[in-house]
Design an enzyme around this catalytic site. Structure first.
Site, PDB file in Angstrom:
ATOM      1  N   GLY A   5      22.066  11.118 -31.542  1.00 24.50           N
ATOM      2  CA  GLY A   5      21.623  11.692 -30.268  1.00 24.50           C
ATOM      3  C   GLY A   5      22.035  10.840 -29.093  1.00 24.50           C
ATOM      4  CB  ALA A   6      22.291   7.186 -28.602  1.00 26.87           C
ATOM      5  N   GLY A  57       0.834  -1.203   0.000  1.00 23.24           N
ATOM      6  CA  GLY A  57       0.000   0.000   0.000  1.00 23.24           C
ATOM      7  C   GLY A  57       0.864   1.244   0.000  1.00 23.24           C
ATOM      8  N   GLY A  58       0.340   2.276   0.652  1.00 23.81           N
ATOM      9  CA  GLY A  58       1.054   3.557   0.684  1.00 23.81           C
ATOM     10  C   GLY A  58       2.432   3.433   1.299  1.00 23.81           C
TER      11      GLY A  58
END
Ligand code: HXC
Length: 519
Positions: free
Chosen positions: A409-410, A174-175
């Site tokens: 770009g890589a 959960g949280g």
């Protein structure tokens, strides 16, 4: 009648003994039967010679009227907080006690954890949380909820100031899962550690999917599939060993540098086989770890997120005893391409190293960003931009070694000189170009190839020509895009010298509240 001094001391001793019994001997035994250590046993393992200074030991359940368990005895409210030495350096820790109400988080439990975090922050030392809990203490209702909020708030306050390590040694659902997620590293124990937002039963009810808790939230699920955790441990002992090993690479806070191992002397070990690791055929893969291990101090590599996004390697290592953070393409997986997960993994490591003054070494062998509809729709532009942003924003010493492919770009995203690399060297095997020879020739010479008497032969000839002229490190070296072309065997020397000469690096940027990293 008032107690005598002796009686008062006896009373204190009794209270201490009661507190140390946790939820009771039977509960500790049950914990052991599950293969888990108790909260204090874990702390004894963590701290040097088992010595630690526990604080807020006598804190009990808050007894709020709203809670149906008000008045019930809950030693320490299910939380043990302490400070002690780990390899001689102080660390604060908060260890959940599953023997008390399943380690669930009530008001005082959360308060104790927050106190420990504030002390870590004030004293500039790392914070470790050991998680073993049923989550929000249901009976304490909104006070548990507020407690989690307070913990998350402090996790964020500590972020980038002191290292935060979370060990998941039991349920963390959960949280509750968000506190580890807000910390820097998660170490998870196989078998006993369980981490998810909603468990199998809820999932079955809502989506109809059937999955076991191990498949959904076990250590290997997170290590290989979700990428939520950084290290996998075989058991509690191993988890704590990993935490100590990790701490050994890190400074205590963001104003310090990492402790240097050894006497600081420079040892230029050379591994002659570095010159033969790269295959003659550029399409052939090899293991980038073989390169890294022949550059850094022997046995010093600690891989982070080893089983996830394996096309990029992120690790800590040492060079002449000094901690460095390494980001490297791994040609053995997806040819070392950058994809969404690899970009996230690399960006996280870059940002951690920068926050804690750890120089970054980048080894480049990247054919490009991974093509594909899924990648585009998954937001590779946004994720790849994280790398550009993280490297550009990092002001620690940045050293880049172009080993082989460095395309488009890589190449830039792997800390090219334009992103602020302080030293960039290329091996003679480097291929620094906008795109591969075949792609370039197809675009540039389509008409010439089509009109040739033997188009295939013409294409081959043009590819060879293009490769010879452009797919080498030398055009980049001619225009100063790399500082040097070096023999592979000289890489350790190159990095050692670079680290020494960058020791006093200071890079000032315009003041701002914070940059806006693409999310
Ligand atoms: C109160 C709890 C508890 C909880 C466990 N216990 N979880 N008490 N609040 N959340 C108690 C049990 O009643 C039991 O008490 C003891 O702890 C040990 O639990 P067992 O169930 O016997 O242990 P085990 O079989 O190992 O199972 C562990 C478990 C299970 C998987 C954690 O207890 C469980 O599912 N608990 C509930 C989990 C849950 O739904 N939590 C709330 C999540 S909501 P006795 O007296 O019998 O020893 C949440 C929201 C937070 O966390 C939001 C924050 C943003």
């Amino acid at each position: 009648m008032a107690l005598t001094v002796k009686e008062k001391i006896d009373e204190l001793r009794k209270k201490n003994a009661e507190a140390l019994l946790c939820g009771g001997a039977d509960k500790i035994e049950a914990q052991h039967k599950r293969g888990k250590l108790s909260a204090r046993e874990r702390l004894q393992l963590l701290f040097d010679n088992g010595y630690y200074d526990e604080f807020n030991k006598f804190v009990e359940n808050s007894g709020r009227k709203i809670s149906s368990v008000a008045g019930r005895k809950m030693p320490g409210d299910g939380m043990v907080t302490a400070v002690g030495p780990v390899d001689g350096r102080l660390v604060y820790a908060a260890s959940q006690d599953f023997t008390v109400m399943g380690g669930s988080l009530g008001e005082m439990h959360a308060w104790k954890m927050v106190e420990a975090m504030l002390k870590a922050l004030k004293n500039g030392v790392p914070f470790i949380a050991i998680n073993d809990s049923g989550g929000a203490r249901i009976q304490e209702a909104i006070f548990s909820l507020r407690g989690y909020g307070d913990v998350f708030f402090q996790n964020t306050a500590l972020s980038g100031v002191v290292p935060q390590i979370s060990i998941i040694a039991g349920p963390c659902a959960g949280g509750a899962a968000y506190s580890p997620a807000l910390m820097d590293f998660i170490i998870m124990v196989k078998g006993t550690g369980k981490l998810f937002i909603t468990g199998p039963a809820v999932i079955k009810g809502v989506t109809g999917e059937v999955v076991t808790d191990e498949e959904l939230g076990g250590a290997m699920a997170h290590a290989t599939t979700s990428g939520n955790i950084h290290f996998v441990a075989e058991n509690d002992h191993h988890a704590i060993q990993i935490a100590k090993q990790l701490l050994s690479y890190l400074p205590s806070n963001n104003t310090e540098t990492a402790p240097r191992v050894g006497d600081g002397s420079i040892n230029l070990i050379e591994y002659p086989d570095l010159n033969t690791i790269i295959p003659d055929d550029a399409r052939e893969a090899y293991n980038m770890l073989d390169v890294i291990n022949r550059v850094v101090d022997p046995g010093s590599v600690l891989e982070v997120k080893q089983f996830w996004a394996r096309n990029v390697i992120t690790c800590f290592a040492r060079i002449n005893g000094q901690t460095v953070g390494i980001i490297a393409n791994q040609p053995n997986f997806k040819a070392g391409c950058l994809d969404i997960d690899a970009s996230d993994k690399a960006s996280e490591h870059i940002r951690f190293c920068n926050a804690f003054n750890i120089p970054i070494i980048t080894f480049v062998d990247v054919p490009g960003f991974l093509p594909g509809v899924q990648q585009e729709f998954g937001g590779i532009i946004r994720h790849g931009a994280k790398m550009l942003f993280s490297y550009s924003a990092a002001t620690v010493p940045k050293i880049t070694i172009v080993v082989r492919k460095a395309y488009g770009g890589a190449y830039l995203a792997m800390c090219a000189k334009s992103l602020g690399a302080d030293r960039t060297a290329a091996w003679p095997t480097a291929e620094i170009a906008v795109m591969g020879a075949e792609g370039a020739v197809n675009v540039l010479y389509a008409k010439e190839i089509k009109g040739a008497s033997d188009p295939a032969a013409k294409k081959k000839e043009l590819i060879n020509e293009y490769e010879g002229r452009w797919v080498t490190p030398y055009p980049a070296a001619e225009f100063g895009l790399v500082d040097a072309v070096i023999e592979p065997v000289k890489t350790r020397e190159y990095i050692s010298v670079a680290l020494e000469t960058l020791k006093n690096k200071r890079e000032l940027r315009p003041e701002k509240k914070h940059g806006l990293i693409p999310m």
